[in-house]
Design a protein around this motif. Structure first.
Motif, PDB file in Angstrom:
ATOM      1  N   ASP A 108       7.711   3.511  -1.806  1.00  0.00           N
ATOM      2  CA  ASP A 108       7.578   2.504  -0.753  1.00  0.00           C
ATOM      3  C   ASP A 108       7.243   3.184   0.563  1.00  0.00           C
ATOM      4  OD1 ASP A 108       8.325   0.602  -2.592  1.00  0.00           O
ATOM      5  OD2 ASP A 108      10.344   0.332  -1.807  1.00  0.00           O
ATOM      6  N   THR A 109       6.495   2.481   1.402  1.00  0.00           N
ATOM      7  CA  THR A 109       6.175   2.961   2.740  1.00  0.00           C
ATOM      8  C   THR A 109       6.902   2.075   3.735  1.00  0.00           C
ATOM      9  OG1 THR A 109       3.983   3.643   1.999  1.00  0.00           O
ATOM     10  CG2 THR A 109       4.300   3.396   4.370  1.00  0.00           C
ATOM     11  N   GLU A 110       7.580   2.662   4.674  1.00  0.00           N
ATOM     12  CA  GLU A 110       8.309   1.889   5.677  1.00  0.00           C
ATOM     13  C   GLU A 110       7.563   1.920   7.004  1.00  0.00           C
ATOM     14  OE1 GLU A 110      12.483   2.524   7.821  1.00  0.00           O
ATOM     15  OE2 GLU A 110      12.674   2.004   5.691  1.00  0.00           O
ATOM     16  N   HIS A 111       7.511   0.778   7.655  1.00  0.00           N
ATOM     17  CA  HIS A 111       6.882   0.653   8.968  1.00  0.00           C
ATOM     18  C   HIS A 111       7.929   0.131   9.938  1.00  0.00           C
ATOM     19  CE1 HIS A 111       2.885   0.979   7.084  1.00  0.00           C
ATOM     20  NE2 HIS A 111       3.418   0.248   6.120  1.00  0.00           N
ATOM     21  N   SER A 112       7.815   0.477  11.192  1.00  0.00           N
ATOM     22  CA  SER A 112       8.750  -0.059  12.184  1.00  0.00           C
ATOM     23  C   SER A 112       7.964  -0.640  13.357  1.00  0.00           C
ATOM     24  CB  SER A 112       9.730   1.015  12.660  1.00  0.00           C
ATOM     25  OG  SER A 112       9.047   2.022  13.356  1.00  0.00           O
TER      26      SER A 112
END
Length: 159
Positions: A3-7
């Motif tokens: 998974d790739t997390e973005h903020s």
């Protein structure tokens, strides 16, 4: 694949202090400014039903706009991948919110009504079907706990 997390960093600043702060419920404005680095600020307020400024965006407007924009972005990308040429897109989205007697409330539904114009050579049936895929992928729609439906119209340009 991991998974790739973005903020996302947003600052909301209350700008409605008329000089006495919140000494009384009617003595302050509900105005705020939402800002993010490198982007123009968004002037906001509460909904006019809650003593807000009707000329400013309210959180409810922004939620409906976010759902509409997310769906549109996914839809356009899916159309581009499928070889469907979209030449115009307008969504008349509408959200419904229920308020309880104690003042609490929640959204119960949002309906997206995109009107999509495609070239005469594009496949209208596939253009219509891609709305289902866009909905399934929309980050915002996947994050809310109420129904988000869509009632699209596909218009073909004349040859």
């Amino acid at each position: 694949m991991a998974d790739t997390e973005h903020s996302y960093a947003v600052t909301v600043t209350w700008t409605g202090n008329t000089g006495a702060g919140t000494q009384s419920f009617r003595g302050y404005e509900r105005a705020f400014e939402a800002a993010a680095p490198g982007k123009p600020p968004i002037p906001g307020s509460s909904d006019p039903a809650f003593r807000g400024d009707p000329a400013r965006w309210n959180p409810e407007d922004l939620l409906v706009a976010s759902l509409s924009a997310c769906h549109k972005l996914w839809y356009l990308g899916l159309c581009a991948q499928a070889g469907i040429v979209v030449t115009a897109y307008t969504d008349s989205a509408e959200g419904r919110m229920t308020e309880q007697p104690d003042g609490a409330g929640q959204f119960t539904a949002v309906t997206l009504r995109p009107r999509v114009t495609i070239t005469a050579e594009s496949d209208a049936a596939q253009a219509l079907a891609l709305h289902h895929r866009a909905h399934a992928h929309c980050f915002i729609a996947r994050s809310v706990n109420f129904a988000v439906t869509h009632a699209p119209t596909i218009v073909r340009e004349k040859d």
